[in-house]
Design an enzyme around this catalytic site. Structure first.
Site, PDB file in Angstrom:
ATOM      1  N   GLU A 135       0.847  -1.213   0.000  1.00  0.00           N
ATOM      2  CA  GLU A 135       0.000   0.000   0.000  1.00  0.00           C
ATOM      3  C   GLU A 135       0.868   1.243   0.000  1.00  0.00           C
ATOM      4  OE1 GLU A 135      -2.267  -1.907   3.077  1.00  0.00           O
ATOM      5  OE2 GLU A 135      -4.064  -0.858   2.373  1.00  0.00           O
TER       6      GLU A 135
ATOM      7  N   LYS B 119      -7.347  -4.970 -23.428  1.00  0.00           N
ATOM      8  CA  LYS B 119      -8.114  -5.082 -24.682  1.00  0.00           C
ATOM      9  C   LYS B 119      -7.121  -5.007 -25.842  1.00  0.00           C
ATOM     10  CE  LYS B 119     -12.414  -3.448 -22.628  1.00  0.00           C
ATOM     11  NZ  LYS B 119     -12.222  -2.621 -21.431  1.00  0.00           N
TER      12      LYS B 119
ATOM     13  N   ASP C  71     -11.795   8.060 -22.035  1.00  0.00           N
ATOM     14  CA  ASP C  71     -11.679   6.639 -21.680  1.00  0.00           C
ATOM     15  C   ASP C  71     -11.333   5.889 -22.955  1.00  0.00           C
ATOM     16  OD1 ASP C  71     -12.066   3.972 -21.160  1.00  0.00           O
ATOM     17  OD2 ASP C  71     -13.865   4.261 -19.940  1.00  0.00           O
TER      18      ASP C  71
HETATM   19  N1  DSN Z   1     -17.046  -5.021 -20.718  1.00  0.00           N
HETATM   20  C1  DSN Z   1     -16.210  -4.239 -21.593  1.00  0.00           C
HETATM   21  C2  DSN Z   1     -16.569  -4.415 -23.017  1.00  0.00           C
HETATM   22  O1  DSN Z   1     -16.886  -5.527 -23.390  1.00  0.00           O
HETATM   23  O2  DSN Z   1     -16.490  -3.481 -23.789  1.00  0.00           O
HETATM   24  C3  DSN Z   1     -16.163  -2.813 -21.221  1.00  0.00           C
HETATM   25  O3  DSN Z   1     -15.693  -2.709 -19.926  1.00  0.00           O
END
Ligand code: DSN
Length: 416
Positions: A52, A225, A196
């Protein structure tokens, strides 16, 4: 003792999942396959420790190596995105967004984000999320004319409602987002701008999408992603907000950072600096455009007419008379993973939805290119034409498996 002997139930399910990922076509736009080095960093002894605080300002002893790891992750994030400050501790994209709100907003302040039904994210002001419960959340939509962002309309809402923060970014929008325009609107309205970029972070670092870093006060992203790292979040901001952001993340909304995940984020950020990563991003977009064109030729209607990025939305109800839910189920039976998705001005609810969202980051990681997009288009079309023909779906599943075998991923490192 290894997992297989200690807990055969969980071991078996992990094996089954590895097999599912290896032999399915993953077209969920927010998913990807991480490399072995990410798995290695994430699955290591760094999970053991509390750290932390921040480098050189920890609340526990024994953090020397954690400080070095976190410093490396921060420096890589700053260099990659050309940002003044980075916080690598958010456990997720939602935590990253929550921390930004917590840093500069008060409960009840007005925020303006993209309506979830038009492609925005839960945390951009959806009524069911903290973002819609704690703040006065207003939404902007895409235009009914071309299903793209209408900056004049966003400006009108912003000048009328004077939000304290405008949120630019989406989870299901296939077009370029003009962050510079958002900055101009935010300046006119006297609002903070948060971008975002969870979905498009990989495209941004590869220079294939305008970067918001110059324009936005705060940039949030996930790391798993298009960025192809471990599941997690990241915040970038101007130096002037550094202290506020850091204390909003810890101790504001989180306790101990997940240092094994931060190590894996550092590895992913290093990978994202390579030329191969850039080529990978180029191919993601090529694949998305090619697959959407192929589907268009077979009579599927693409929301906004196509894509500029890694994903596209297919309006199934108006073009084929089937719902997103029916399509998702038929495709899953066929070994093809997509998600049902609302389309702009949808007449169905989110559990049924009129469309599906298709993304190419994961299949591109496996090395699939334009030729494979044509095969995939054919597989999808055949499965959807006979939506109730479960034996056909099983046949297609075998074809999917055969295609996946030509592009091995985890079978190179695990016995599947
Ligand atoms: N759940 C994600 C998506 O599939 O775009 C976004 O956080």
């Amino acid at each position: 003792m290894k997992l297989a002997e200690k807990d055969s139930e969980i071991y078996r399910l992990i094996r089954k999942e590895t097999e599912r990922e290896e032999y399915s076509l993953i077209l969920i736009a927010s998913e990807n396959y991480v490399d072995e080095e990410i798995l290695e960093a994430q699955g290591c002894v760094l999970t053991n420790k509390y750290a932390e605080g921040y480098p050189a300002k920890r609340y526990y002893s024994g953090c020397t190596f954690y400080d070095e790891i976190e410093d490396i992750a921060i420096e890589r994030a700053k260099a990659l995105f050309k940002a003044e400050h980075a916080n690598v501790q958010p456990h997720s994209g939602s935590s990253a967004n929550m921390a930004v709100f917590y840093a500069v907003l008060n409960i009840g302040d007005t925020i303006l984000g993209m309506d979830i039904a038009h492609g925005g994210h839960l945390t951009h002001g959806a009524k069911v999320s903290f973002s819609g419960k704690f703040y006065r959340a207003l939404g902007y939509t895409v235009s009914s004319k071309d299903e793209m962002l209408d900056y004049d309309e966003i400006r009108r809402i912003a000048l009328r409602e004077k939000p304290k923060m405008i949120i630019a970014g989406a989870s299901a929008y296939s077009r370029i987002i003009d962050f510079k325009k958002f900055r101009e609107i935010a300046d006119e309205a006297g609002a903070y701008l948060m971008a975002d970029i969870a979905h498009i972070a990989g495209l941004v670092v590869a220079g294939l999408h305008q970067s918001p870093v110059e324009y936005a006060d705060f940039v949030t992203t996930t790391t798993h992603k298009t960025l192809r790292g471990p599941r997690g979040g990241l915040i970038l901001c101007k130096k002037q907000f550094a202290r506020k952001i850091d204390s909003a993340v810890f101790p504001g909304i989180q306790g101990g950072p997940l240092m094994h995940v931060i190590a894996a984020k550092a590895v992913a950020l290093k990978n994202a600096m390579s030329e191969e990563f850039k080529e990978y991003q180029v191919q993601i977009i090529r694949n998305a455009k090619h697959l959407s064109n192929c589907m268009g030729k077979r009579g599927y209607r693409m929301v906004s007419g196509g894509t500029d990025n890694h994903l596209f939305l297919v309006d199934l109800l108006s073009s084929k008379g089937i719902t997103g839910m029916e399509a998702q189920e038929a495709l899953e039976r066929s070994g093809i993973m997509v998600n049902k998705n609302l389309i702009p001005f949808d007449t169905k609810g989110p559990n049924v939805a009129s469309g599906i969202r298709i993304g190419t980051p994961a299949i591109t990681t496996r090395g699939m290119k334009e030729n494979e997009m044509e095969l995939i288009c054919d597989l999808i079309d055949r499965a959807l034409k006979e939506i109730d023909n479960e034996s056909l779906h099983l046949e297609i599943k075998e074809e999917v498996k055969a295609l996946c075998k030509k592009f091995p991923f985890y079978s190179r490192i695990y016995q599947i």
